[in-house]
Motif scaffolding. Structure first.
Motif, PDB file in Angstrom:
ATOM      1  N   PRO A 158       0.798  -1.227   0.000  1.00  0.00           N
ATOM      2  CA  PRO A 158       0.000   0.000   0.000  1.00  0.00           C
ATOM      3  C   PRO A 158       0.828   1.272   0.000  1.00  0.00           C
ATOM      4  O   PRO A 158       0.275   2.371   0.018  1.00  0.00           O
ATOM      5  CB  PRO A 158      -0.784  -0.115   1.314  1.00  0.00           C
ATOM      6  N   THR A 159       2.154   1.147  -0.004  1.00  0.00           N
ATOM      7  CA  THR A 159       3.023   2.300   0.273  1.00  0.00           C
ATOM      8  C   THR A 159       3.822   2.696  -0.963  1.00  0.00           C
ATOM      9  O   THR A 159       4.332   1.831  -1.678  1.00  0.00           O
ATOM     10  CB  THR A 159       3.970   1.954   1.445  1.00  0.00           C
ATOM     11  N   THR A 168       0.076   9.882   7.313  1.00  0.00           N
ATOM     12  CA  THR A 168       0.136   8.736   6.412  1.00  0.00           C
ATOM     13  C   THR A 168       1.520   8.546   5.803  1.00  0.00           C
ATOM     14  O   THR A 168       1.674   7.792   4.847  1.00  0.00           O
ATOM     15  CB  THR A 168      -0.905   8.890   5.277  1.00  0.00           C
ATOM     16  N   ASP A 198       1.550   6.258   2.404  1.00  0.00           N
ATOM     17  CA  ASP A 198       0.508   5.243   2.192  1.00  0.00           C
ATOM     18  C   ASP A 198      -0.469   5.704   1.119  1.00  0.00           C
ATOM     19  O   ASP A 198      -1.141   6.718   1.285  1.00  0.00           O
ATOM     20  CB  ASP A 198      -0.235   4.953   3.505  1.00  0.00           C
ATOM     21  N   GLY A 199      -0.543   4.929   0.037  1.00  0.00           N
ATOM     22  CA  GLY A 199      -1.409   5.291  -1.083  1.00  0.00           C
ATOM     23  C   GLY A 199      -0.563   5.807  -2.227  1.00  0.00           C
ATOM     24  O   GLY A 199       0.635   6.066  -2.056  1.00  0.00           O
ATOM     25  N   THR A 226       0.125  -0.234   6.397  1.00  0.00           N
ATOM     26  CA  THR A 226       0.077   1.226   6.429  1.00  0.00           C
ATOM     27  C   THR A 226       0.477   1.726   7.819  1.00  0.00           C
ATOM     28  O   THR A 226       0.535   0.952   8.772  1.00  0.00           O
ATOM     29  CB  THR A 226      -1.349   1.706   6.132  1.00  0.00           C
ATOM     30  N   ASP A 284     -10.532   0.739  -2.478  1.00  0.00           N
ATOM     31  CA  ASP A 284      -9.337   0.478  -1.675  1.00  0.00           C
ATOM     32  C   ASP A 284      -9.634   0.784  -0.215  1.00  0.00           C
ATOM     33  O   ASP A 284     -10.634   1.415   0.098  1.00  0.00           O
ATOM     34  CB  ASP A 284      -8.179   1.370  -2.172  1.00  0.00           C
ATOM     35  N   ILE A 338      -6.697   1.531   1.906  1.00  0.00           N
ATOM     36  CA  ILE A 338      -5.448   2.061   2.464  1.00  0.00           C
ATOM     37  C   ILE A 338      -5.748   3.229   3.394  1.00  0.00           C
ATOM     38  O   ILE A 338      -5.194   3.341   4.483  1.00  0.00           O
ATOM     39  CB  ILE A 338      -4.490   2.498   1.327  1.00  0.00           C
ATOM     40  N   PRO A 368      -6.048  -2.116   3.896  1.00  0.00           N
ATOM     41  CA  PRO A 368      -5.801  -2.163   2.447  1.00  0.00           C
ATOM     42  C   PRO A 368      -6.506  -3.310   1.716  1.00  0.00           C
ATOM     43  O   PRO A 368      -6.700  -3.226   0.519  1.00  0.00           O
ATOM     44  CB  PRO A 368      -4.269  -2.349   2.356  1.00  0.00           C
TER      45      PRO A 368
END
Lengths: 183, 448
Positions: free
Chosen positions: A18-19, A60, A82-83, A142, B383, B385, B390
């Motif tokens: 997710p990162t 984040t 994150d994202g 995350t 999603d 996240i 996630p």
């Protein structure tokens, strides 16, 4: 993941789970190396950014570093987010105190016109971004998950410190926890 | 001239299409028509005729709220002979079209464009005409005018038609009242139903005005083409109502628990009452009260004990739930939404699939395809996240190829629904541009 923008751009920033990685490289204005170091020290001393505070304004990002190099003529900002960070680019510049903190640092690098022109700041930041050639991570998850995991791990240690912990963990439903209880 | 000034913003309501800005009547009936332009001159004639039928936002509402809205795809503007330089000035997502964005949007597997209903997603789709009315007879009359506008032109083909409706209850095929929680927009003169949220800057919805960042949204050229226009997304979403009901029945202890699980997934009870205000049981009076059913925030419930952090309504509009993150400004991700139903409602209590096609025609209107529609779809619905989960997607509308899970915070132990199949399949859709009335005139008078 790629986008098809008339032959332009692969999505900037590599992702692991997710990162995503996010790295910016700037040229320091002539003779501003020393004042930039002072500004970075001020940032380091801001509540939330002091070592051990774990309280950066952006909740984040996993970590962030500013690196002065080439005899203080270049500056790198390197972080993990994150994202997919490009989806959040405009958010950075309209939410929270982040942009005000960055403004104090960017003033010492070339090409920065300053606030309040958010569109210009955004273009300036995107122009400084370099996608990594390689990116690896040693844990998944995350920041929100890691923080939850830390709270759970702390709670588990408190349980183990209880005099009847071994007895309490005998229930079959708790076997996975018992497996982690020996060390 | 009809204008409303709010905070120094004067919207040119006589030039903006009403359908791009305002909510539809409720209840209502409607029809979506897609047209193909085979002959450029006929295409321009069509636009001339549709221009006479389209309703400006500034005109007084008719008693039956009948409206006709006109929008074009990239291929439609090209077929009309819009100069290439002008076509190139549209945002890349619009130029590519929805089908080309399928992998990004999560339209894969059963929802992938190769399975879409023809001609959706093809370069044949040029013009979208939407006719809505609270009265069936008025709808027929307006639809007949729209039909005459194209049927007399041999170079124009009607290639798709979809009837739709909204029930008097406001409920969609899953049984939940929909369409609550719309943002209000500066300069429209329509009050906000959520007193806790300031109206959005006009440039979040209409091109040519400053948006929430203080900038003008990217606008196609020439000015007359872009100003007072807006991007419109429509998606035909098949809802697997029987599968949804069967899933709830299998997971719930009893009928009351089924209702609770459904409400936890949606974030509202079927009546529309928000869990944030009615966490334990449904409150139909609250659900029916437009002054109260949107008057809430999530700040007092960060862990989601009342309204799960992964529920549909909280994902689609997190309100203040993410304010502490420092990385997201929810006001950059609002939109005008219109969910309208199609197909027969599955009778209550039926849990066997009857094979009927039913679902939602989802419609978005906004100035930013990428940071509004695509952001919400990819980051918040598909999603998890952003909520620290996630592997979870929106329980109701999230795209998932593999069965998913959904976590319901409750004391003493959280509840987790496993093996959740997808309940919504994309049948197709398009990215369109709903131009201003003066842009419609400009398009009709092109001489390229």
């Amino acid at each position: 993941m790629t986008t098809q923008d008339d032959g332009a751009a692969t999505q900037p920033g590599l992702m692991v789970g997710p990162t995503s990685e996010f790295s910016l490289f700037f040229r320091v204005k002539p003779d501003q190396g020393q004042s930039l170091r002072a500004a970075l020290l001020d940032l380091q001393n801001t509540p939330g950014y002091r070592p051990g505070d774990y309280g950066m304004a952006i909740k984040t990002i996993h970590e962030a570093r500013f690196v002065l190099f080439d005899e203080d003529t270049r500056l790198a900002f390197i972080t993990s987010f994150d994202g997919p960070w490009d989806a959040y680019m405009e958010d950075f510049f309209t939410s929270g105190p982040t942009i005000a903190l960055f403004d104090l640092i960017f003033q010492h690098v070339e090409g920065y016109e300053g606030l309040p022109d958010v569109a210009a700041v955004k273009a300036f930041v995107l122009g400084a971004e370099q996608t990594a050639a390689a990116y690896a991570r040693n844990y998944g998850g995350t920041v929100k998950e890691i923080r939850k995991a830390q709270r759970v791990a702390d709670a588990f240690q408190q349980v183990l410190d209880h005099p009847q912990a071994a007895e309490a963990l005998e229930h079959p439903a708790l076997q996975p926890l018992l497996d982690e209880a020996a060390d | 001239m009809s204008t409303v000034t709010t905070n120094g913003i004067t919207l040119d309501l006589d030039d903006i299409q009403a359908g791009a800005l305002y909510e539809r009547p409720s209840p209502y009936v409607g029809v979506y028509l897609l047209l193909r332009i085979r002959d450029r001159a006929d295409g321009r004639d069509l636009v001339r005729r549709l221009h006479r039928l389209a309703n400006p936002a500034g005109s007084a509402d008719t008693p039956d709220n009948t409206s006709i809205t006109v929008a074009f795809t990239y291929h439609g503007l090209k077929a009309l002979g819009v100069p290439q330089e002008s076509l190139d000035s549209f945002v890349p997502e619009f130029r590519e079209g929805m089908a080309a964005r399928a992998a990004i949007l999560g339209d894969t597997g059963e929802s992938s464009p190769e399975h879409w209903e023809e001609p959706l997603g093809s370069s044949d789709v040029h013009v979208a005409v939407v006719v809505l009315s609270s009265d069936a007879a008025q709808l027929r009359e307006a639809a007949e005018k729209a039909r005459q506008a194209h049927a007399q032109l041999p170079g124009i083909d009607l290639i798709w038609r979809q009837d739709c409706y909204q029930l008097a209850t406001g409920r969609t095929s899953f049984g939940f009242k929909d369409g609550i929680g719309q943002p209000s927009v500066e300069g429209t003169g329509r009050p906000s139903m959520n007193p806790r949220q300031q109206p959005l800057k006009a440039g979040e919805i209409i091109l040519g005005y400053p948006d929430e960042t203080g900038e003008l949204p990217p606008m196609p050229t020439p000015d007359v083409l872009g100003r007072n226009g807006t991007y419109v997304v429509f998606r035909k979403l098949h809802t697997k109502v029987a599968a949804y009901r069967s899933y709830l029945r299998a997971k719930a202890a009893d009928r009351a628990d089924e209702d609770l699980l459904g409400a936890k997934m949606v974030g509202r009870w079927q009546s529309g009452a928000p869990l944030a205000l009615a966490p334990e049981t449904d409150d139909p009076e609250l659900g029916a009260d437009p002054r109260r059913n949107n008057d809430f925030t999530f700040a007092d419930d960060p862990r989601g004990f009342k309204c799960p952090v992964g529920s549909h309504a909280r994902r689609a509009n997190p309100r203040d739930a993410l304010d502490e993150d420092g990385s997201v400004d929810v006001r950059l991700h609002r939109m005008i939404r219109r969910g309208t139903s199609y197909g027969p409602i599955l009778p209550d209590d039926v849990t066997e699939d009857d094979g009927a096609d039913r679902g939602i025609i989802f419609v978005f209107a906004g100035a930013h395809l990428k940071r509004q529609f695509e952001f919400v779809k990819t980051q918040w619905l598909n999603d998890g996240i952003f909520i620290g989960a996630p592997l979870e997607s929106d329980p109701l509308v999230g795209a998932r190829q593999d069965p998913g899970s959904f976590t319901i915070a409750q004391r003493p132990i959280r509840r987790r629904l496993q093996d959740m199949p997808p309940f919504v399949i994309t049948r197709g859709g398009e990215y369109c541009f709903a131009p201003s009335l003066s842009a419609l005139r400009w398009l009709a008078e092109l001489d390229t």
